[in-house]
Design a protein around this motif. Structure first.
Motif: not given
Lengths: 115, 112
Positions: A75-101
Protein backbone atom coordinates in the motif's frame (compact mmCIF):
# COMPACT_ATOMS: atom_id res chain seq x y z
CA UNK A 1 -1.60 -10.31 14.72
CA UNK A 2 -1.60 -7.73 12.02
CA UNK A 3 1.60 -5.84 11.40
CA UNK A 4 2.46 -2.83 9.27
CA UNK A 5 5.95 -2.22 7.96
CA UNK A 6 7.36 0.99 6.53
CA UNK A 7 10.83 0.16 5.27
CA UNK A 8 11.94 3.73 4.57
CA UNK A 9 12.72 5.62 7.77
CA UNK A 10 13.50 8.77 5.77
CA UNK A 11 12.85 10.04 2.27
CA UNK A 12 13.55 13.33 0.53
CA UNK A 13 12.12 14.96 -2.58
CA UNK A 14 12.63 18.15 -4.49
CA UNK A 15 9.81 20.62 -4.49
CA UNK A 16 7.40 20.00 -7.40
CA UNK A 17 8.71 16.45 -7.89
CA UNK A 18 6.97 13.15 -7.13
CA UNK A 19 7.78 10.79 -4.29
CA UNK A 20 6.47 7.37 -3.32
CA UNK A 21 6.38 6.07 0.24
CA UNK A 22 6.21 2.32 0.78
CA UNK A 23 4.09 0.29 3.14
CA UNK A 24 3.52 -3.43 3.48
CA UNK A 25 1.23 -5.19 5.90
CA UNK A 26 0.50 -8.66 7.10
CA UNK A 27 -3.01 -9.95 7.73
CA UNK A 28 -5.08 -13.07 7.29
CA UNK A 29 -8.25 -11.04 6.89
CA UNK A 30 -9.88 -10.37 3.53
CA UNK A 31 -11.82 -7.26 4.51
CA UNK A 32 -9.95 -4.35 5.99
CA UNK A 33 -9.05 -0.70 5.59
CA UNK A 34 -5.75 1.01 5.00
CA UNK A 35 -4.84 4.59 5.73
CA UNK A 36 -2.07 7.10 5.35
CA UNK A 37 -1.73 9.70 8.07
CA UNK A 38 0.49 12.75 8.04
CA UNK A 39 2.10 14.11 11.22
CA UNK A 40 3.62 17.57 10.69
CA UNK A 41 5.90 19.21 13.27
CA UNK A 42 2.80 20.24 15.23
CA UNK A 43 2.39 16.47 15.81
CA UNK A 44 -1.34 16.35 15.16
CA UNK A 45 -2.16 13.30 13.06
CA UNK A 46 -4.01 14.20 9.87
CA UNK A 47 -5.78 11.68 7.69
CA UNK A 48 -4.44 11.88 4.14
CA UNK A 49 -6.17 9.06 2.33
CA UNK A 50 -7.95 5.78 2.92
CA UNK A 51 -8.48 2.59 0.91
CA UNK A 52 -11.07 -0.12 1.34
CA UNK A 53 -9.63 -3.56 0.62
CA UNK A 54 -12.69 -4.63 -1.35
CA UNK A 55 -12.19 -1.81 -3.83
CA UNK A 56 -9.86 -2.51 -6.71
CA UNK A 57 -9.67 1.12 -7.71
CA UNK A 58 -6.85 3.02 -6.07
CA UNK A 59 -7.90 5.95 -3.89
CA UNK A 60 -6.95 9.50 -4.89
CA UNK A 61 -7.14 12.77 -2.99
CA UNK A 62 -5.85 15.71 -5.00
CA UNK A 63 -2.03 15.30 -5.20
CA UNK A 64 -2.10 12.14 -3.10
CA UNK A 65 -2.77 8.72 -4.54
CA UNK A 66 -2.16 5.14 -3.50
CA UNK A 67 -1.02 1.99 -5.22
CA UNK A 68 -2.89 -0.81 -3.50
CA UNK A 69 -1.71 -4.30 -4.35
CA UNK A 70 -3.88 -6.66 -2.28
CA UNK A 71 -2.18 -9.89 -3.26
CA UNK A 72 1.23 -8.44 -2.45
CA UNK A 73 -0.14 -6.75 0.69
CA UNK A 74 1.40 -3.51 -0.42
CA UNK A 75 0.00 0.00 0.00
CA UNK A 76 2.25 2.80 -1.22
CA UNK A 77 1.53 6.53 -1.17
CA UNK A 78 2.45 8.75 -4.10
CA UNK A 79 2.72 12.48 -3.59
CA UNK A 80 2.76 14.47 -6.81
CA UNK A 81 3.96 18.05 -7.23
CA UNK A 82 5.49 17.98 -3.75
CA UNK A 83 5.16 21.14 -1.71
CA UNK A 84 7.14 22.41 1.26
CA UNK A 85 4.06 21.86 3.41
CA UNK A 86 4.18 18.14 2.65
CA UNK A 87 7.24 17.76 4.87
CA UNK A 88 6.16 15.55 7.75
CA UNK A 89 6.16 12.07 9.19
CA UNK A 90 3.88 9.77 7.25
CA UNK A 91 2.31 6.76 8.89
CA UNK A 92 0.64 3.84 7.21
CA UNK A 93 -2.16 2.23 9.23
CA UNK A 94 -4.38 -0.84 9.03
CA UNK A 95 -7.78 -1.65 10.49
CA UNK A 96 -9.90 -4.79 10.35
CA UNK A 97 -13.37 -4.27 8.93
CA UNK A 98 -14.91 -5.94 11.93
CA UNK A 99 -13.88 -6.99 15.38
CA UNK A 100 -10.94 -5.02 16.67
CA UNK A 101 -11.29 -1.26 16.90
CA UNK A 102 -7.54 -0.91 16.78
CA UNK A 103 -5.61 0.98 14.13
CA UNK A 104 -2.24 -0.72 13.66
CA UNK A 105 0.45 1.77 12.67
CA UNK A 106 3.79 1.44 10.99
CA UNK A 107 6.78 3.24 12.47
CA UNK A 108 6.61 6.05 9.97
CA UNK A 109 8.63 7.65 7.18
CA UNK A 110 10.07 11.12 7.61
CA UNK A 111 9.64 13.09 4.39
CA UNK A 112 11.83 16.10 3.70
CA UNK A 113 10.94 18.45 0.86
CA UNK A 114 13.88 20.41 -0.52
CA UNK A 115 13.26 23.82 -2.13
CA UNK B 1 -18.16 19.92 11.84
CA UNK B 2 -16.50 17.75 14.44
CA UNK B 3 -13.75 19.07 16.68
CA UNK B 4 -11.60 17.24 19.19
CA UNK B 5 -9.85 18.96 22.07
CA UNK B 6 -7.12 17.79 24.37
CA UNK B 7 -5.57 19.41 27.39
CA UNK B 8 -3.13 20.19 28.65
CA UNK B 9 -0.90 20.55 25.60
CA UNK B 10 2.26 20.04 27.61
CA UNK B 11 2.81 18.57 31.04
CA UNK B 12 5.88 17.97 33.18
CA UNK B 13 5.27 15.78 36.22
CA UNK B 14 7.55 14.14 38.79
CA UNK B 15 7.70 10.38 39.18
CA UNK B 16 5.02 9.15 41.54
CA UNK B 17 2.61 12.01 40.93
CA UNK B 18 -0.93 11.49 39.57
CA UNK B 19 -2.00 12.19 36.01
CA UNK B 20 -5.21 13.31 34.37
CA UNK B 21 -5.43 14.06 30.65
CA UNK B 22 -8.73 15.10 29.17
CA UNK B 23 -10.21 14.76 25.72
CA UNK B 24 -13.54 16.10 24.49
CA UNK B 25 -15.26 15.86 21.13
CA UNK B 26 -17.76 18.31 19.68
CA UNK B 27 -20.16 17.96 16.80
CA UNK B 28 -20.92 14.26 17.01
CA UNK B 29 -22.88 11.91 19.26
CA UNK B 30 -21.89 8.56 20.69
CA UNK B 31 -18.43 8.51 19.16
CA UNK B 32 -15.89 5.77 19.64
CA UNK B 33 -13.00 7.26 21.59
CA UNK B 34 -9.37 6.21 21.71
CA UNK B 35 -6.17 6.96 23.64
CA UNK B 36 -2.86 6.36 21.87
CA UNK B 37 0.70 6.86 23.00
CA UNK B 38 3.57 7.72 20.70
CA UNK B 39 7.08 7.11 21.99
CA UNK B 40 9.96 8.99 20.40
CA UNK B 41 10.73 7.73 16.89
CA UNK B 42 7.95 5.19 16.90
CA UNK B 43 4.42 4.76 15.65
CA UNK B 44 1.29 4.97 17.70
CA UNK B 45 0.26 2.37 20.24
CA UNK B 46 -3.40 2.04 21.22
CA UNK B 47 -3.85 2.20 24.98
CA UNK B 48 -7.63 2.28 25.51
CA UNK B 49 -10.79 2.61 23.51
CA UNK B 50 -14.41 3.17 24.41
CA UNK B 51 -17.60 2.53 22.43
CA UNK B 52 -19.90 4.16 25.00
CA UNK B 53 -20.22 5.75 28.42
CA UNK B 54 -18.56 3.60 31.05
CA UNK B 55 -17.32 1.08 28.47
CA UNK B 56 -13.54 0.90 28.41
CA UNK B 57 -11.33 -1.64 26.70
CA UNK B 58 -7.64 -1.85 27.54
CA UNK B 59 -5.17 -2.88 24.91
CA UNK B 60 -1.99 -2.76 26.96
CA UNK B 61 -1.86 -3.58 30.70
CA UNK B 62 0.12 -0.85 32.38
CA UNK B 63 0.21 1.97 34.86
CA UNK B 64 -2.61 3.89 33.19
CA UNK B 65 -6.40 3.81 33.28
CA UNK B 66 -9.15 5.46 31.29
CA UNK B 67 -12.67 6.60 32.01
CA UNK B 68 -15.58 7.95 30.00
CA UNK B 69 -17.88 9.84 32.35
CA UNK B 70 -19.83 11.54 29.55
CA UNK B 71 -20.64 10.68 25.96
CA UNK B 72 -18.01 12.95 24.45
CA UNK B 73 -15.43 13.01 27.24
CA UNK B 74 -12.53 10.62 27.62
CA UNK B 75 -10.00 10.82 30.46
CA UNK B 76 -6.62 9.15 30.81
CA UNK B 77 -5.34 8.77 34.37
CA UNK B 78 -2.61 7.40 36.51
CA UNK B 79 -2.27 7.23 40.28
CA UNK B 80 1.54 7.20 40.20
CA UNK B 81 3.52 8.12 37.13
CA UNK B 82 6.61 6.20 36.05
CA UNK B 83 9.50 7.50 33.97
CA UNK B 84 8.37 5.14 31.21
CA UNK B 85 5.03 6.96 30.98
CA UNK B 86 6.73 9.87 29.21
CA UNK B 87 5.55 10.32 25.65
CA UNK B 88 3.09 11.99 23.36
CA UNK B 89 -0.53 11.10 24.07
CA UNK B 90 -3.13 11.39 21.37
CA UNK B 91 -6.88 11.13 21.68
CA UNK B 92 -8.93 10.14 18.65
CA UNK B 93 -12.56 9.66 17.74
CA UNK B 94 -14.33 7.52 15.21
CA UNK B 95 -17.88 6.45 14.49
CA UNK B 96 -19.56 3.25 13.48
CA UNK B 97 -20.16 4.53 9.98
CA UNK B 98 -16.52 5.43 9.52
CA UNK B 99 -13.43 3.29 9.77
CA UNK B 100 -10.90 6.07 9.99
CA UNK B 101 -10.09 7.87 13.20
CA UNK B 102 -9.58 11.59 13.73
CA UNK B 103 -6.97 12.80 16.15
CA UNK B 104 -6.69 15.62 18.63
CA UNK B 105 -3.65 17.90 18.95
CA UNK B 106 -2.01 15.69 21.58
CA UNK B 107 -0.38 16.13 24.99
CA UNK B 108 3.37 15.95 25.47
CA UNK B 109 4.02 14.36 28.87
CA UNK B 110 7.46 14.40 30.46
CA UNK B 111 7.94 12.49 33.69
CA UNK B 112 11.02 13.65 35.59
Amino acid sequence: AQTVTQSQPEMSVQEAETVTLSCTYDTSESDYYLFWYKQPPSRQMILVIRQEAYKQQNATENRFSVNFQKAAKSFSLKISDSQLGDAAMYFCAYKDQGGSEKLVFGKGTKLTVNP
Amino acid sequence: SQTIHQWPATLVQPVGSPLSLECTVEGTSNPNLYWYRQAAGRGLQLLFYSVGIGQISSEVPQNLSASRPQDRQFILSSKKLLLSDSGFYLCAWGSRGLYEQYFGPGTRLTVT
